[in-house]
Design an enzyme around this catalytic site. Structure first.
Site, mmCIF file in Angstrom:
data_model
loop_
_atom_site.group_PDB
_atom_site.id
_atom_site.type_symbol
_atom_site.label_atom_id
_atom_site.label_comp_id
_atom_site.label_asym_id
_atom_site.label_seq_id
_atom_site.Cartn_x
_atom_site.Cartn_y
_atom_site.Cartn_z
ATOM 1 N N ARG A 98 0.831 -1.131 -0.061
ATOM 2 C CA ARG A 98 0.130 -0.045 -0.047
ATOM 3 C C ARG A 98 0.839 1.103 -0.015
ATOM 4 N NH1 ARG A 98 -5.249 -1.583 -0.889
ATOM 5 N NH2 ARG A 98 -5.692 -3.501 0.305
ATOM 6 N N ASN A 114 11.214 1.699 2.796
ATOM 7 C CA ASN A 114 10.579 0.801 2.085
ATOM 8 C C ASN A 114 11.710 -0.057 1.419
ATOM 9 O OD1 ASN A 114 8.678 -1.079 0.844
ATOM 10 N ND2 ASN A 114 7.898 0.614 -0.457
ATOM 11 N N THR A 115 11.457 -1.241 1.048
ATOM 12 C CA THR A 115 12.258 -2.282 0.423
ATOM 13 C C THR A 115 11.542 -2.496 -0.908
ATOM 14 O OG1 THR A 115 13.703 -4.219 0.210
ATOM 15 C CG2 THR A 115 11.775 -4.136 1.834
ATOM 16 N N HIS A 116 12.370 -2.508 -2.150
ATOM 17 C CA HIS A 116 11.633 -2.799 -3.532
ATOM 18 C C HIS A 116 12.345 -3.509 -4.136
ATOM 19 C CE1 HIS A 116 9.560 -1.842 -7.057
ATOM 20 N NE2 HIS A 116 10.394 -1.404 -7.612
ATOM 21 N N ASP A 148 8.670 8.482 0.233
ATOM 22 C CA ASP A 148 7.959 9.732 0.166
ATOM 23 C C ASP A 148 6.595 9.413 -0.564
ATOM 24 O OD1 ASP A 148 8.283 8.969 -2.377
ATOM 25 O OD2 ASP A 148 9.882 10.620 -2.969
ATOM 26 N N ALA A 149 5.932 10.550 -1.176
ATOM 27 C CA ALA A 149 4.618 10.461 -1.716
ATOM 28 C C ALA A 149 4.310 9.540 -2.908
ATOM 29 C CB ALA A 149 3.861 11.983 -1.705
ATOM 30 N N GLY A 150 5.474 9.412 -3.797
ATOM 31 C CA GLY A 150 5.508 8.667 -4.845
ATOM 32 C C GLY A 150 5.431 7.185 -4.760
ATOM 33 N N ASP A 152 7.869 4.429 -4.987
ATOM 34 C CA ASP A 152 9.196 3.734 -4.999
ATOM 35 C C ASP A 152 10.347 5.069 -5.488
ATOM 36 O OD1 ASP A 152 8.309 1.486 -3.984
ATOM 37 O OD2 ASP A 152 7.951 0.695 -6.082
HETATM 38 C C1 GAR Z 1 9.890 -7.959 -1.547
HETATM 39 O O1 GAR Z 1 10.528 -8.620 -2.572
HETATM 40 C C2 GAR Z 1 9.713 -6.581 -1.440
HETATM 41 O O2 GAR Z 1 10.700 -5.812 -1.921
HETATM 42 C C3 GAR Z 1 8.419 -6.528 -2.393
HETATM 43 O O3 GAR Z 1 7.668 -7.692 -1.867
HETATM 44 C C4 GAR Z 1 8.513 -8.829 -1.438
HETATM 45 C C5 GAR Z 1 8.062 -9.224 -0.102
HETATM 46 O O4 GAR Z 1 8.611 -10.425 0.361
HETATM 47 N N1 GAR Z 1 7.691 -5.423 -2.083
HETATM 48 C C6 GAR Z 1 7.228 -4.763 -3.164
HETATM 49 O O5 GAR Z 1 7.226 -5.020 -4.251
HETATM 50 C C7 GAR Z 1 6.731 -3.245 -3.039
HETATM 51 N N2 GAR Z 1 6.809 -2.410 -4.256
HETATM 52 P P1 GAR Z 1 8.378 -10.940 1.614
HETATM 53 O O6 GAR Z 1 7.036 -10.639 2.088
HETATM 54 O O7 GAR Z 1 8.463 -12.582 1.425
HETATM 55 O O8 GAR Z 1 8.983 -10.128 2.800
#
Ligand code: GAR
Length: 207
Positions: A98, A114-116, A148-150, A152
């Protein structure tokens, strides 16, 4: 930047699914030298493995579903106050699908990461591995950024490169990325919480 009375900095982690990144943080946080206490795990849906992982580790959980609110803004305000109840030093979105809204950013902007699963600014959104594979890139990876608001778009904290193999499927590639992603997340969340950090324009500096 630990809160008063505790030697460990406090973190709230938000998840939407499997929770393997969360698990890596939970495991790291069992070591006092890591300096991070996971105060709570929140989710936008119930019945997900991420919440089970938290409960197994004895970490408090909460669920805040978009469908339970009349508007997205009300959901965002409710999520913000549920997170705020744990007074986190840092909020970690770990597979949280979200976008943070205005209320959330007003309170936690600048201290939410956040991790992407792609090398930003490539392939933003929720299909990073699939889009990288479809595009035919030879190298992709993962990005940790300050939210931020964007979508990723926030200032980048860290990135790890991952090779794309000719016979990769989306699932195989995503798992290879996640192996790097978990290490990156644990490493940098620990450093950010233990040492503090600053953001100047797009440059993130860990003290
Ligand atoms: C991760 O690879 C994370 O970067 C991605 O979901 C996965 C969660 O894995 N998130 C996104 O794509 C958000 N844009 P996990 O539930 O096994 O930690």
């Amino acid at each position: 930047m630990p809160t008063t009375g505790s030697t460990a900095g406090s973190v709230v982690v938000l998840v939407s699914g499997h929770g393997s990144n969360l698990q890596a943080l939970i495991d790291a946080a069992t070591h006092p030298a890591y300096g991070v206490r996971i105060a709570a795990v929140g989710a936008d849906r119930g019945d997900i493995q991420g919440l089970s992982r938290a409960r197994r580790a004895g970490v408090p959980t909460f669920v805040c579903r978009v469908a339970d609110f009349a508007t997205r803004a009300q959901w965002d305000a409710a999520l913000t106050s549920q997170v705020a109840a744990y007074r986190p030093d840092l909020v970690v979105l770990a597979g949280f699908m979200r976008l943070a809204g205005d209320a959330f950013l007003a309170q936690f902007g600048g201290r939410t990461v956040n991790t992407h699963p792609a090398l930003s600014p490539s392939f933003p959104g929720i299909q990073g591995p699939r889009e990288a594979l479809d595009y035919g890139v030879k190298v992709t990876g993962c990005t940790l950024f300050v939210v931020d608001a964007g979508v990723d778009t926030g200032p980048i904290v860290a990135q790890r490169a991952v090779s794309v193999h000719d016979d990769d499927t989306v699932e195989i590639l995503h798992e290879r990325i996640k192996t790097q992603e978990r290490q990156m997340l644990v490493d940098y969340v620990g450093r950010m919480v233990r040492n503090g950090f600053s953001v100047t324009e797009r440059k993130v500096t860990i003290s």
